[in-house]
Design an enzyme around this catalytic site. Structure first.
Site: not given
Ligand code: SF4
Length: 232
Positions: A120, A138
């Site tokens: 991420k 996320d």
């Protein structure tokens, strides 16, 4: 959800959030990297509060290594997991100096080899700092993708990312990432999503089910409560 429906959904959220952007304040790739590392399990607003002073004090990787770890911990202590984050920041600064001449590498595989940097974080950095299309998943992106039925509720983060990349035109990956975050953060919130006024309700199985479920009244809540039943 079919690809056609998903593209309709994308068009709608880009009308809702045409200016969606990275909300972590930063002036260069290095500051962005530090901010994203700090943002794990923490709000962007709190990270911005801390980095305002942090980025004044520490401008380059060597600065983070010039202080004892306890001092760095104290500088970021209002952020959750500050001890492990301080350790990762010093670790990644060391690696940046040792292997990359003090610069943030542009390649995804180099980024994820740094301490505290996962998929991420690397996706956020390559897309925002180096204009390489990427979709970072996320908590908001994952929740929205599952609610609209793009992915199964038990899909892993990696499966969600792959599905989003497959269905989203590559040139829209980065803007879609920001729009999904804004949509999840400000509209399809974790608790009390705005289904009643949602422009994509007709595409969303979660919202339709939620709105068609009988509303709990105070009376039915009391009836369901064992302690109330015992008292009466
Ligand atoms: Fe989110 Fe509700 Fe809209 Fe579905 S209908 S996308 S759950 S706000």
């Amino acid at each position: 959800m079919t690809k056609k429906e998903y593209l309709e959904f994308l068009d709608e959220i880009s009308r809702m959030f045409p200016d969606a952007h990275c909300e972590l304040l930063h002036d260069n790739p290095f500051e962005l990297l530090i901010a994203v590392v700090l943002s794990a399990q923490c709000t962007d607003a709190l990270v911005n509060k801390v980095t305002r002073d942090l980025f004044e004090k520490y401008k380059a990787p060597a600065d983070y290594l010039s202080v004892p770890i306890e001092e760095l911990e104290s500088d970021i202590r209002s952020i959750g997991l500050y001890r492990s984050k301080a350790k990762n920041i010093q670790g990644l600064c060391h690696r940046l100096l040792e292997q990359y001449g003090g610069e943030v590498p542009k390649a995804h595989e180099d980024l994820i080899s740094l301490p505290g940097v996962g998929r991420k974080t690397a996706n956020v950095v390559v897309s925002n700092a180096f204009d390489t299309p990427a979709i970072a998943v996320d908590t908001h992106v994952e929740r929205v993708a599952k609610r609209i039925g793009l992915c199964k509720t038990n899909a892993t983060v990696l499966e969600v990312e792959r599905k989003l990349m497959r269905f989203t035109p590559r040139e829209r990956w980065t803007e879609t990432h920001h729009q999904l975050i804004f949509f999840g953060r400000y509209h399809c919130k974790a608790t009390r999503p705005n289904c009643e006024t949602c422009p994509v309700l007709s595409l969303c199985p979660f919202g339709r089910k939620r709105l068609s479920a009988p509303k709990k009244t105070n009376r039915s809540k009391k009836k369901a409560s064992p302690s109330h039943a015992e008292a009466t």
